[in-house]
Design an enzyme around this catalytic site. Structure first.
Site: not given
Ligand code: ZN
Ligand code: ZN
Length: 598
Positions: A323, A343, A341, A293, A427, A345, A473
Protein backbone atom coordinates in the site's frame (compact mmCIF):
# COMPACT_ATOMS: atom_id res chain seq x y z
CA UNK A 1 -24.71 -6.51 26.95
CA UNK A 2 -23.70 -3.38 25.07
CA UNK A 3 -22.09 -0.84 27.35
CA UNK A 4 -23.89 2.31 28.30
CA UNK A 5 -23.04 5.08 25.87
CA UNK A 6 -19.64 6.34 26.94
CA UNK A 7 -19.48 9.93 28.17
CA UNK A 8 -18.02 12.15 25.50
CA UNK A 9 -14.63 13.54 26.48
CA UNK A 10 -15.91 17.06 25.71
CA UNK A 11 -18.55 16.61 28.39
CA UNK A 12 -16.20 15.32 31.07
CA UNK A 13 -14.86 17.12 34.11
CA UNK A 14 -11.33 16.29 32.94
CA UNK A 15 -11.93 18.14 29.69
CA UNK A 16 -13.12 21.22 31.60
CA UNK A 17 -10.10 21.07 33.89
CA UNK A 18 -7.76 20.98 30.91
CA UNK A 19 -9.49 23.67 28.93
CA UNK A 20 -9.54 25.89 32.01
CA UNK A 21 -5.84 25.22 32.59
CA UNK A 22 -5.17 26.45 29.04
CA UNK A 23 -6.86 29.78 29.87
CA UNK A 24 -4.92 30.06 33.12
CA UNK A 25 -1.68 29.39 31.23
CA UNK A 26 -2.55 32.10 28.70
CA UNK A 27 -3.13 34.55 31.53
CA UNK A 28 0.28 33.72 33.02
CA UNK A 29 1.97 34.14 29.63
CA UNK A 30 0.24 37.48 28.98
CA UNK A 31 1.36 38.77 32.37
CA UNK A 32 4.93 37.79 31.56
CA UNK A 33 4.81 39.13 27.99
CA UNK A 34 2.24 41.96 27.89
CA UNK A 35 2.79 42.34 24.13
CA UNK A 36 2.01 38.65 23.48
CA UNK A 37 -0.56 37.82 20.83
CA UNK A 38 -2.68 34.86 21.81
CA UNK A 39 -4.08 32.40 19.28
CA UNK A 40 -5.92 29.19 20.22
CA UNK A 41 -5.82 26.99 23.31
CA UNK A 42 -7.85 23.79 23.26
CA UNK A 43 -7.94 20.74 25.50
CA UNK A 44 -6.46 17.72 23.76
CA UNK A 45 -6.46 13.97 24.35
CA UNK A 46 -3.95 14.03 27.21
CA UNK A 47 -3.82 17.67 28.23
CA UNK A 48 -4.00 21.06 26.56
CA UNK A 49 -1.98 23.60 24.63
CA UNK A 50 -2.05 27.27 23.76
CA UNK A 51 -0.38 29.01 20.80
CA UNK A 52 1.35 32.35 21.29
CA UNK A 53 3.10 34.96 19.18
CA UNK A 54 5.85 36.16 21.54
CA UNK A 55 8.70 38.70 21.38
CA UNK A 56 11.28 35.96 22.02
CA UNK A 57 11.72 32.21 22.16
CA UNK A 58 10.59 30.49 25.34
CA UNK A 59 13.06 28.54 27.50
CA UNK A 60 12.48 25.71 29.97
CA UNK A 61 13.02 28.29 32.76
CA UNK A 62 10.09 30.28 31.37
CA UNK A 63 7.90 27.19 31.61
CA UNK A 64 8.80 26.69 35.27
CA UNK A 65 7.94 30.31 35.99
CA UNK A 66 4.65 30.17 34.07
CA UNK A 67 3.71 26.95 35.86
CA UNK A 68 4.39 28.56 39.21
CA UNK A 69 2.20 31.53 38.33
CA UNK A 70 -0.56 29.15 37.20
CA UNK A 71 -0.62 27.63 40.68
CA UNK A 72 -1.07 31.07 42.21
CA UNK A 73 -3.97 31.81 39.87
CA UNK A 74 -5.56 28.47 40.77
CA UNK A 75 -5.18 29.31 44.47
CA UNK A 76 -7.06 32.59 43.84
CA UNK A 77 -10.18 30.46 43.21
CA UNK A 78 -11.52 32.87 40.58
CA UNK A 79 -14.87 32.06 39.00
CA UNK A 80 -15.14 31.47 35.22
CA UNK A 81 -17.82 33.80 33.95
CA UNK A 82 -19.49 33.43 30.57
CA UNK A 83 -20.83 36.34 28.54
CA UNK A 84 -22.57 36.17 25.17
CA UNK A 85 -21.79 39.17 22.97
CA UNK A 86 -22.05 40.39 19.39
CA UNK A 87 -19.20 40.11 16.88
CA UNK A 88 -18.61 43.87 17.04
CA UNK A 89 -18.41 43.86 20.82
CA UNK A 90 -15.94 40.99 20.57
CA UNK A 91 -13.82 42.96 18.10
CA UNK A 92 -13.71 45.78 20.59
CA UNK A 93 -12.55 43.47 23.41
CA UNK A 94 -9.80 41.94 21.25
CA UNK A 95 -8.84 45.10 19.34
CA UNK A 96 -5.10 44.43 19.86
CA UNK A 97 -5.29 40.63 19.32
CA UNK A 98 -5.13 39.99 15.56
CA UNK A 99 -5.52 36.21 15.81
CA UNK A 100 -8.67 36.59 17.88
CA UNK A 101 -9.99 39.14 15.37
CA UNK A 102 -9.51 36.60 12.60
CA UNK A 103 -11.34 33.98 14.68
CA UNK A 104 -14.20 36.43 15.32
CA UNK A 105 -14.53 36.99 11.55
CA UNK A 106 -14.68 33.24 11.11
CA UNK A 107 -17.31 32.85 13.82
CA UNK A 108 -19.38 35.61 12.36
CA UNK A 109 -19.40 33.89 8.99
CA UNK A 110 -19.91 30.44 10.47
CA UNK A 111 -16.39 29.37 9.49
CA UNK A 112 -14.30 27.80 12.24
CA UNK A 113 -14.41 28.06 16.01
CA UNK A 114 -11.60 28.97 18.40
CA UNK A 115 -10.30 25.39 18.19
CA UNK A 116 -10.13 25.42 14.42
CA UNK A 117 -13.21 23.19 14.03
CA UNK A 118 -15.28 23.88 10.94
CA UNK A 119 -18.77 24.99 11.87
CA UNK A 120 -21.88 24.37 9.86
CA UNK A 121 -24.10 26.78 11.75
CA UNK A 122 -23.42 30.35 12.72
CA UNK A 123 -22.39 30.00 16.36
CA UNK A 124 -23.09 32.22 19.32
CA UNK A 125 -20.04 34.30 20.25
CA UNK A 126 -19.11 34.12 23.90
CA UNK A 127 -16.36 35.16 26.27
CA UNK A 128 -15.08 33.45 29.36
CA UNK A 129 -13.41 35.55 32.01
CA UNK A 130 -11.56 34.52 35.14
CA UNK A 131 -9.51 36.95 37.25
CA UNK A 132 -8.25 39.55 34.76
CA UNK A 133 -8.10 37.25 31.72
CA UNK A 134 -10.78 37.07 29.05
CA UNK A 135 -10.82 34.65 26.13
CA UNK A 136 -13.00 34.16 23.13
CA UNK A 137 -14.46 30.78 24.02
CA UNK A 138 -17.38 28.39 23.81
CA UNK A 139 -16.44 26.63 27.02
CA UNK A 140 -17.15 24.55 28.95
CA UNK A 141 -15.03 25.38 31.96
CA UNK A 142 -14.81 24.50 35.62
CA UNK A 143 -16.82 26.85 37.83
CA UNK A 144 -13.79 28.20 39.71
CA UNK A 145 -10.03 27.97 39.19
CA UNK A 146 -9.82 26.31 42.61
CA UNK A 147 -11.46 23.18 41.21
CA UNK A 148 -8.17 22.42 39.49
CA UNK A 149 -5.69 20.51 41.62
CA UNK A 150 -2.49 22.61 41.55
CA UNK A 151 -0.37 19.48 42.10
CA UNK A 152 -1.93 17.71 39.12
CA UNK A 153 -0.86 20.13 36.37
CA UNK A 154 2.41 20.24 34.50
CA UNK A 155 3.75 22.13 31.52
CA UNK A 156 5.38 19.62 29.22
CA UNK A 157 7.17 21.23 26.29
CA UNK A 158 7.37 23.95 23.68
CA UNK A 159 6.89 23.37 19.97
CA UNK A 160 6.55 25.46 16.83
CA UNK A 161 3.12 25.57 15.20
CA UNK A 162 1.96 27.55 12.18
CA UNK A 163 -1.11 29.69 12.71
CA UNK A 164 -4.02 27.58 11.45
CA UNK A 165 -1.53 24.86 10.46
CA UNK A 166 -0.68 26.91 7.36
CA UNK A 167 3.02 27.16 6.56
CA UNK A 168 2.44 30.47 4.79
CA UNK A 169 1.13 31.99 8.04
CA UNK A 170 3.22 33.03 11.07
CA UNK A 171 5.05 30.41 13.12
CA UNK A 172 3.79 30.54 16.70
CA UNK A 173 5.11 29.02 19.92
CA UNK A 174 2.93 26.29 21.34
CA UNK A 175 3.13 25.34 25.00
CA UNK A 176 1.87 21.86 25.78
CA UNK A 177 0.64 21.09 29.26
CA UNK A 178 -1.20 18.32 30.99
CA UNK A 179 -3.73 18.36 33.80
CA UNK A 180 -5.39 15.60 35.79
CA UNK A 181 -7.83 15.24 38.63
CA UNK A 182 -5.24 14.05 41.13
CA UNK A 183 -1.45 14.11 41.55
CA UNK A 184 -1.56 10.28 41.40
CA UNK A 185 -3.19 10.43 37.96
CA UNK A 186 -0.52 12.89 36.81
CA UNK A 187 2.24 10.68 38.15
CA UNK A 188 0.81 7.63 36.40
CA UNK A 189 0.55 9.57 33.15
CA UNK A 190 4.17 10.73 33.39
CA UNK A 191 5.30 7.17 34.19
CA UNK A 192 3.44 5.82 31.18
CA UNK A 193 5.03 8.46 28.94
CA UNK A 194 8.49 7.48 30.15
CA UNK A 195 7.68 3.80 29.82
CA UNK A 196 6.29 4.28 26.31
CA UNK A 197 9.57 5.94 25.32
CA UNK A 198 11.56 3.02 26.71
CA UNK A 199 9.27 0.55 24.96
CA UNK A 200 9.24 2.33 21.59
CA UNK A 201 9.38 -0.56 19.14
CA UNK A 202 11.62 1.37 16.74
CA UNK A 203 14.22 1.75 19.49
CA UNK A 204 13.80 -1.76 20.92
CA UNK A 205 13.68 -3.30 17.45
CA UNK A 206 17.19 -2.00 16.85
CA UNK A 207 18.48 -2.94 20.32
CA UNK A 208 17.12 -6.46 20.03
CA UNK A 209 18.33 -6.73 16.44
CA UNK A 210 14.93 -7.60 14.96
CA UNK A 211 14.51 -5.36 11.91
CA UNK A 212 15.96 -2.46 9.98
CA UNK A 213 14.84 0.15 7.50
CA UNK A 214 17.24 1.10 4.74
CA UNK A 215 17.29 4.10 2.43
CA UNK A 216 18.57 1.74 -0.25
CA UNK A 217 15.38 -0.33 -0.05
CA UNK A 218 12.97 2.55 0.42
CA UNK A 219 10.68 4.01 3.06
CA UNK A 220 8.16 1.80 4.82
CA UNK A 221 9.77 -1.44 3.63
CA UNK A 222 11.26 -3.21 6.67
CA UNK A 223 14.06 -5.77 6.52
CA UNK A 224 13.91 -8.54 9.12
CA UNK A 225 17.03 -10.11 10.61
CA UNK A 226 17.23 -13.85 11.38
CA UNK A 227 15.87 -13.09 14.86
CA UNK A 228 13.15 -10.83 13.49
CA UNK A 229 12.13 -13.39 10.91
CA UNK A 230 12.03 -16.08 13.60
CA UNK A 231 9.61 -13.87 15.53
CA UNK A 232 7.46 -13.38 12.39
CA UNK A 233 7.53 -17.10 11.78
CA UNK A 234 6.48 -17.91 15.36
CA UNK A 235 3.65 -15.38 15.26
CA UNK A 236 2.32 -16.58 11.91
CA UNK A 237 2.83 -20.22 12.77
CA UNK A 238 0.83 -19.85 15.94
CA UNK A 239 -2.08 -18.18 14.14
CA UNK A 240 -1.90 -20.71 11.32
CA UNK A 241 -1.97 -23.64 13.73
CA UNK A 242 -4.89 -22.12 15.64
CA UNK A 243 -6.83 -21.38 12.45
CA UNK A 244 -6.31 -24.92 11.25
CA UNK A 245 -7.63 -26.21 14.57
CA UNK A 246 -10.76 -24.06 14.10
CA UNK A 247 -11.39 -25.42 10.61
CA UNK A 248 -9.83 -22.73 8.42
CA UNK A 249 -7.93 -23.75 5.31
CA UNK A 250 -4.88 -21.93 3.97
CA UNK A 251 -4.51 -20.78 0.39
CA UNK A 252 -1.94 -18.78 -1.53
CA UNK A 253 -2.80 -16.20 -4.18
CA UNK A 254 0.42 -14.39 -5.11
CA UNK A 255 1.31 -10.72 -5.31
CA UNK A 256 0.09 -9.38 -8.67
CA UNK A 257 -3.46 -9.05 -9.96
CA UNK A 258 -4.99 -7.62 -13.10
CA UNK A 259 -6.28 -4.14 -12.42
CA UNK A 260 -9.52 -5.03 -14.16
CA UNK A 261 -10.53 -7.30 -11.26
CA UNK A 262 -10.35 -4.40 -8.81
CA UNK A 263 -12.57 -2.35 -11.08
CA UNK A 264 -15.21 -5.09 -11.04
CA UNK A 265 -14.96 -5.72 -7.28
CA UNK A 266 -15.33 -2.02 -6.53
CA UNK A 267 -11.95 -1.76 -4.80
CA UNK A 268 -10.41 0.33 -7.54
CA UNK A 269 -12.37 3.44 -6.64
CA UNK A 270 -11.72 3.10 -2.92
CA UNK A 271 -8.12 2.00 -3.07
CA UNK A 272 -6.65 3.63 -6.16
CA UNK A 273 -4.80 6.21 -4.04
CA UNK A 274 -3.10 3.53 -1.95
CA UNK A 275 -2.20 1.22 -4.84
CA UNK A 276 1.26 1.42 -6.35
CA UNK A 277 1.17 2.46 -10.01
CA UNK A 278 0.32 -0.26 -12.52
CA UNK A 279 2.79 -2.48 -14.35
CA UNK A 280 1.76 -2.92 -17.95
CA UNK A 281 2.45 -6.01 -20.01
CA UNK A 282 0.92 -6.66 -23.47
CA UNK A 283 -1.48 -3.81 -22.79
CA UNK A 284 -2.73 -5.40 -19.60
CA UNK A 285 -2.33 -3.44 -16.34
CA UNK A 286 -1.30 -5.34 -13.25
CA UNK A 287 -1.26 -4.11 -9.68
CA UNK A 288 0.58 -5.17 -6.57
CA UNK A 289 -2.17 -6.53 -4.34
CA UNK A 290 -3.45 -3.96 -1.84
CA UNK A 291 -5.94 -6.51 -0.42
CA UNK A 292 -6.83 -10.19 -0.83
CA UNK A 293 -10.61 -10.26 -1.03
CA UNK A 294 -11.00 -10.34 -4.84
CA UNK A 295 -8.26 -12.99 -5.14
CA UNK A 296 -9.91 -15.31 -2.61
CA UNK A 297 -13.30 -14.81 -4.22
CA UNK A 298 -11.86 -15.57 -7.65
CA UNK A 299 -10.29 -18.74 -6.27
CA UNK A 300 -13.68 -19.78 -4.83
CA UNK A 301 -15.23 -19.24 -8.24
CA UNK A 302 -12.51 -21.14 -10.15
CA UNK A 303 -12.91 -24.16 -7.90
CA UNK A 304 -16.11 -25.04 -9.72
CA UNK A 305 -19.78 -25.22 -8.86
CA UNK A 306 -20.37 -25.19 -5.13
CA UNK A 307 -23.19 -26.87 -3.29
CA UNK A 308 -24.59 -25.53 -0.01
CA UNK A 309 -23.18 -28.73 1.51
CA UNK A 310 -19.62 -27.42 0.99
CA UNK A 311 -20.33 -24.24 2.91
CA UNK A 312 -18.95 -22.70 4.96
CA UNK A 313 -15.59 -22.57 3.16
CA UNK A 314 -12.89 -20.65 4.98
CA UNK A 315 -9.82 -19.39 3.08
CA UNK A 316 -6.91 -17.94 5.05
CA UNK A 317 -3.66 -16.51 3.79
CA UNK A 318 -0.62 -14.73 5.15
CA UNK A 319 -0.30 -12.45 2.18
CA UNK A 320 2.12 -9.58 1.87
CA UNK A 321 0.21 -6.64 0.43
CA UNK A 322 1.56 -3.32 -0.80
CA UNK A 323 0.00 0.00 0.00
CA UNK A 324 1.26 3.40 -0.96
CA UNK A 325 1.26 5.20 2.39
CA UNK A 326 2.59 8.76 2.36
CA UNK A 327 6.15 8.94 3.70
CA UNK A 328 5.04 11.40 6.39
CA UNK A 329 2.56 8.85 7.71
CA UNK A 330 4.94 5.91 7.92
CA UNK A 331 5.75 4.91 11.49
CA UNK A 332 8.18 2.08 12.27
CA UNK A 333 6.42 -1.26 11.89
CA UNK A 334 3.06 0.20 12.85
CA UNK A 335 2.57 1.85 9.46
CA UNK A 336 4.51 0.30 6.57
CA UNK A 337 4.16 -0.08 2.81
CA UNK A 338 4.61 -3.87 2.75
CA UNK A 339 2.18 -5.45 5.18
CA UNK A 340 1.38 -9.09 5.76
CA UNK A 341 -2.26 -9.59 6.65
CA UNK A 342 -3.54 -12.68 8.39
CA UNK A 343 -6.52 -12.48 6.16
CA UNK A 344 -9.45 -14.86 5.98
CA UNK A 345 -12.59 -15.00 3.88
CA UNK A 346 -15.44 -17.28 4.87
CA UNK A 347 -18.03 -18.13 2.23
CA UNK A 348 -21.32 -19.09 3.82
CA UNK A 349 -25.09 -19.03 3.57
CA UNK A 350 -27.01 -16.16 5.23
CA UNK A 351 -28.16 -18.63 7.92
CA UNK A 352 -24.53 -19.40 8.79
CA UNK A 353 -23.51 -15.80 9.56
CA UNK A 354 -24.20 -16.26 13.28
CA UNK A 355 -22.30 -19.50 13.77
CA UNK A 356 -19.36 -18.31 11.62
CA UNK A 357 -19.15 -15.04 13.52
CA UNK A 358 -19.23 -17.06 16.72
CA UNK A 359 -16.35 -19.22 15.51
CA UNK A 360 -14.29 -16.17 14.59
CA UNK A 361 -15.00 -14.62 17.97
CA UNK A 362 -13.78 -17.70 19.81
CA UNK A 363 -10.66 -17.89 17.66
CA UNK A 364 -9.85 -14.21 18.18
CA UNK A 365 -10.36 -14.50 21.93
CA UNK A 366 -8.02 -17.46 22.13
CA UNK A 367 -5.33 -15.64 20.16
CA UNK A 368 -5.61 -12.36 22.08
CA UNK A 369 -5.46 -14.33 25.32
CA UNK A 370 -2.29 -16.11 24.22
CA UNK A 371 -0.72 -12.72 23.53
CA UNK A 372 -1.91 -11.52 26.95
CA UNK A 373 -4.37 -8.94 25.73
CA UNK A 374 -7.01 -9.41 28.39
CA UNK A 375 -8.61 -5.98 28.32
CA UNK A 376 -10.52 -5.46 25.11
CA UNK A 377 -13.91 -4.53 23.84
CA UNK A 378 -15.65 -4.72 20.52
CA UNK A 379 -16.98 -1.84 18.49
CA UNK A 380 -19.97 -3.16 16.57
CA UNK A 381 -20.36 -0.87 13.56
CA UNK A 382 -23.88 -0.74 12.16
CA UNK A 383 -25.47 1.08 9.26
CA UNK A 384 -26.84 4.59 9.71
CA UNK A 385 -30.31 5.77 8.92
CA UNK A 386 -29.16 7.27 5.65
CA UNK A 387 -26.10 7.23 3.48
CA UNK A 388 -23.90 4.88 1.53
CA UNK A 389 -25.30 1.62 2.94
CA UNK A 390 -26.64 -1.11 0.68
CA UNK A 391 -30.41 -1.10 0.77
CA UNK A 392 -31.57 -4.46 1.99
CA UNK A 393 -33.26 -4.16 5.36
CA UNK A 394 -33.77 -7.84 5.91
CA UNK A 395 -30.10 -8.72 5.34
CA UNK A 396 -28.87 -5.95 7.63
CA UNK A 397 -31.31 -6.84 10.34
CA UNK A 398 -30.62 -10.57 10.38
CA UNK A 399 -26.85 -10.01 10.23
CA UNK A 400 -26.92 -7.40 13.00
CA UNK A 401 -29.07 -9.63 15.21
CA UNK A 402 -26.72 -12.58 14.64
CA UNK A 403 -23.67 -10.49 15.54
CA UNK A 404 -25.27 -9.14 18.71
CA UNK A 405 -26.35 -12.60 19.77
CA UNK A 406 -22.86 -14.04 19.28
CA UNK A 407 -21.24 -11.19 21.24
CA UNK A 408 -23.70 -11.69 24.08
CA UNK A 409 -23.27 -15.43 24.05
CA UNK A 410 -19.49 -15.04 24.30
CA UNK A 411 -19.85 -12.37 26.97
CA UNK A 412 -17.72 -9.93 25.04
CA UNK A 413 -17.95 -6.28 26.09
CA UNK A 414 -19.22 -4.31 23.13
CA UNK A 415 -20.64 -0.97 22.17
CA UNK A 416 -22.56 -0.07 19.05
CA UNK A 417 -21.52 2.60 16.59
CA UNK A 418 -24.39 3.55 14.34
CA UNK A 419 -23.49 4.68 10.84
CA UNK A 420 -19.90 3.38 11.14
CA UNK A 421 -20.35 0.18 9.13
CA UNK A 422 -18.77 -0.38 5.73
CA UNK A 423 -21.24 0.15 2.90
CA UNK A 424 -21.36 -3.61 2.28
CA UNK A 425 -22.29 -4.83 5.76
CA UNK A 426 -21.88 -4.59 9.56
CA UNK A 427 -18.50 -5.18 11.21
CA UNK A 428 -16.96 -5.86 14.59
CA UNK A 429 -13.58 -4.40 15.53
CA UNK A 430 -11.60 -5.51 18.56
CA UNK A 431 -10.06 -2.65 20.52
CA UNK A 432 -7.42 -4.09 22.85
CA UNK A 433 -5.54 -2.25 25.58
CA UNK A 434 -1.84 -2.90 26.01
CA UNK A 435 -0.07 -2.88 29.37
CA UNK A 436 0.23 0.92 29.23
CA UNK A 437 -3.52 1.24 28.65
CA UNK A 438 -3.10 2.36 25.04
CA UNK A 439 -5.86 1.14 22.79
CA UNK A 440 -5.06 -0.68 19.54
CA UNK A 441 -7.50 -1.83 16.95
CA UNK A 442 -6.44 -5.40 16.21
CA UNK A 443 -8.88 -8.03 15.04
CA UNK A 444 -11.80 -7.36 12.76
CA UNK A 445 -14.76 -9.31 11.35
CA UNK A 446 -16.83 -7.82 8.52
CA UNK A 447 -19.98 -9.13 6.92
CA UNK A 448 -20.17 -8.54 3.16
CA UNK A 449 -23.38 -8.68 1.10
CA UNK A 450 -21.96 -6.98 -1.98
CA UNK A 451 -18.60 -8.12 -3.32
CA UNK A 452 -19.66 -11.78 -3.80
CA UNK A 453 -22.44 -10.72 -6.19
CA UNK A 454 -20.20 -8.20 -7.98
CA UNK A 455 -17.74 -10.97 -8.72
CA UNK A 456 -20.44 -13.44 -9.68
CA UNK A 457 -20.04 -15.98 -6.86
CA UNK A 458 -22.80 -18.53 -6.48
CA UNK A 459 -23.66 -21.82 -4.82
CA UNK A 460 -26.52 -24.22 -5.39
CA UNK A 461 -28.88 -24.07 -2.45
CA UNK A 462 -31.01 -26.77 -0.88
CA UNK A 463 -33.80 -25.65 -3.21
CA UNK A 464 -31.68 -26.47 -6.28
CA UNK A 465 -31.48 -22.79 -7.26
CA UNK A 466 -28.39 -20.54 -7.50
CA UNK A 467 -27.72 -18.23 -4.54
CA UNK A 468 -25.02 -15.68 -3.76
CA UNK A 469 -22.94 -16.58 -0.71
CA UNK A 470 -22.27 -14.11 2.09
CA UNK A 471 -18.59 -13.43 2.74
CA UNK A 472 -17.08 -12.75 6.15
CA UNK A 473 -13.77 -10.87 6.01
CA UNK A 474 -11.73 -11.54 9.11
CA UNK A 475 -8.26 -10.68 10.44
CA UNK A 476 -7.00 -11.90 13.82
CA UNK A 477 -3.83 -9.96 14.53
CA UNK A 478 -4.29 -7.58 11.61
CA UNK A 479 -0.88 -7.51 10.00
CA UNK A 480 2.25 -9.30 11.13
CA UNK A 481 4.33 -6.11 10.95
CA UNK A 482 2.02 -3.84 12.91
CA UNK A 483 1.20 -6.52 15.45
CA UNK A 484 4.91 -7.17 15.96
CA UNK A 485 5.38 -3.45 16.69
CA UNK A 486 2.51 -3.58 19.18
CA UNK A 487 3.88 -6.77 20.81
CA UNK A 488 7.38 -5.34 21.19
CA UNK A 489 5.89 -2.44 23.14
CA UNK A 490 3.34 -4.58 25.00
CA UNK A 491 6.06 -6.95 26.28
CA UNK A 492 8.83 -4.31 26.35
CA UNK A 493 10.80 -6.76 24.20
CA UNK A 494 10.61 -9.52 26.85
CA UNK A 495 8.50 -11.92 24.81
CA UNK A 496 6.93 -14.90 26.52
CA UNK A 497 9.08 -18.03 26.26
CA UNK A 498 6.96 -19.56 23.49
CA UNK A 499 7.45 -16.44 21.35
CA UNK A 500 11.06 -15.51 22.20
CA UNK A 501 13.20 -15.83 19.04
CA UNK A 502 16.06 -17.03 21.27
CA UNK A 503 14.83 -18.91 24.32
CA UNK A 504 18.11 -19.79 26.01
CA UNK A 505 21.75 -18.80 25.81
CA UNK A 506 24.61 -21.01 26.97
CA UNK A 507 27.23 -19.09 28.95
CA UNK A 508 30.49 -21.09 29.35
CA UNK A 509 32.61 -19.68 32.19
CA UNK A 510 35.93 -20.46 30.51
CA UNK A 511 37.07 -21.80 27.14
CA UNK A 512 37.44 -25.30 28.56
CA UNK A 513 33.66 -25.38 29.12
CA UNK A 514 32.84 -24.50 25.53
CA UNK A 515 32.56 -28.06 24.23
CA UNK A 516 30.23 -29.03 27.04
CA UNK A 517 28.13 -25.90 26.35
CA UNK A 518 27.84 -26.90 22.69
CA UNK A 519 26.84 -30.46 23.62
CA UNK A 520 24.11 -29.20 25.94
CA UNK A 521 22.89 -26.74 23.27
CA UNK A 522 22.68 -29.54 20.69
CA UNK A 523 20.69 -31.66 23.12
CA UNK A 524 18.27 -28.83 23.89
CA UNK A 525 17.88 -28.05 20.20
CA UNK A 526 16.93 -31.69 19.75
CA UNK A 527 13.91 -30.96 21.95
CA UNK A 528 13.02 -27.97 19.76
CA UNK A 529 14.42 -25.27 21.99
CA UNK A 530 15.93 -22.17 20.34
CA UNK A 531 19.39 -21.97 21.91
CA UNK A 532 22.52 -19.93 21.28
CA UNK A 533 26.02 -20.49 22.62
CA UNK A 534 27.84 -17.31 23.67
CA UNK A 535 31.35 -18.38 22.65
CA UNK A 536 32.87 -14.90 22.75
CA UNK A 537 35.98 -14.44 24.87
CA UNK A 538 34.20 -11.97 27.20
CA UNK A 539 33.82 -12.41 30.92
CA UNK A 540 30.82 -14.31 32.20
CA UNK A 541 29.22 -11.25 33.80
CA UNK A 542 29.39 -9.31 30.55
CA UNK A 543 27.73 -12.20 28.71
CA UNK A 544 24.96 -12.38 31.29
CA UNK A 545 24.40 -8.64 31.09
CA UNK A 546 24.14 -8.88 27.29
CA UNK A 547 21.68 -11.76 27.49
CA UNK A 548 19.61 -9.79 29.97
CA UNK A 549 19.60 -6.76 27.67
CA UNK A 550 18.54 -9.05 24.85
CA UNK A 551 15.66 -10.21 27.12
CA UNK A 552 16.53 -13.87 26.59
CA UNK A 553 14.33 -15.88 29.01
CA UNK A 554 16.97 -18.40 30.25
CA UNK A 555 20.70 -18.04 30.76
CA UNK A 556 22.48 -21.35 31.28
CA UNK A 557 25.88 -20.92 32.89
CA UNK A 558 28.25 -23.91 32.71
CA UNK A 559 31.57 -24.36 34.56
CA UNK A 560 33.54 -27.22 36.13
CA UNK A 561 30.83 -28.23 38.59
CA UNK A 562 28.07 -28.20 35.99
CA UNK A 563 30.20 -30.29 33.62
CA UNK A 564 30.85 -32.83 36.32
CA UNK A 565 27.17 -33.16 37.34
CA UNK A 566 25.62 -32.76 33.88
CA UNK A 567 23.80 -29.65 35.11
CA UNK A 568 23.26 -26.04 34.07
CA UNK A 569 23.26 -23.05 36.42
CA UNK A 570 20.00 -21.31 35.55
CA UNK A 571 19.52 -17.55 35.61
CA UNK A 572 16.42 -15.71 34.42
CA UNK A 573 16.08 -12.39 32.61
CA UNK A 574 14.12 -11.08 35.60
CA UNK A 575 17.37 -11.30 37.61
CA UNK A 576 16.20 -14.38 39.51
CA UNK A 577 18.89 -16.95 40.06
CA UNK A 578 17.50 -20.49 40.58
CA UNK A 579 21.03 -21.96 40.38
CA UNK A 580 22.23 -25.43 39.27
CA UNK A 581 19.57 -27.81 37.96
CA UNK A 582 19.74 -31.15 36.17
CA UNK A 583 19.31 -30.81 32.45
CA UNK A 584 16.09 -32.88 32.55
CA UNK A 585 14.63 -30.62 35.21
CA UNK A 586 15.39 -27.56 33.10
CA UNK A 587 13.81 -29.12 30.01
CA UNK A 588 10.62 -29.84 31.98
CA UNK A 589 10.55 -26.27 33.24
CA UNK A 590 10.91 -24.92 29.70
CA UNK A 591 8.15 -27.19 28.42
CA UNK A 592 5.85 -26.09 31.24
CA UNK A 593 6.59 -22.41 30.57
CA UNK A 594 5.82 -22.80 26.88
CA UNK A 595 2.60 -24.69 27.60
CA UNK A 596 1.43 -22.09 30.12
CA UNK A 597 2.21 -19.24 27.73
CA UNK A 598 4.75 -17.76 30.19
ZN1 ZN B 1 -11.41 -9.12 2.67
ZN1 ZN C 1 -11.54 28.49 25.89
Amino acid sequence: MPEQKQERYEDSFLYRIRHSAAHIMAQAVLEKFPSAKIAIGPAIEDGFYYDFDLPRSLTPDDLAEIEKRMRQIIAGNYPFVKKVISADEARHVFADQPYKLELIDGLEHGGTDEHGNILTEKPEISLYTHDNFTDLCRGPHVERTGQINPSAIKLMNIAGAYWRGDEKRPMLQRIYGTAWQSPEDLEEYLWKLEEAKKRDHRKLGKELGLFYFSEDIGPGLPLFTPKGEMLRHLMEDYVRETQTRYGYQHVWTGHLVKEELYKRSGHYDNYKDVMFPPMVDENISFRLKPMNCPSHMTLFKEMGRHSYRELPMRFSEFATLYRYEKTGELNGLVRVRSLTQDDCHTFCTPEQIGSEFNLSLRLIREVLDRYRFTDYKVRLSLRGKTGKFVQDDEKWETATAALRAALNENQVDFFEAEGEAAFYGPKADFMAKDVLGREWQLSTIQVDFIQPSRLGLTYIGEDGAEHVPVVLHRAVTGTTERFMGVLIEHFAGAFPVWLAPVQAVMVPIADRHLDFARQVAAKLEGYGMRVQVDDRGDRMNAKIRDAQNQKIPYMLVVGDKEMENNQVALRLRSGENPGPVDLEVFIKRWQADVAKGN
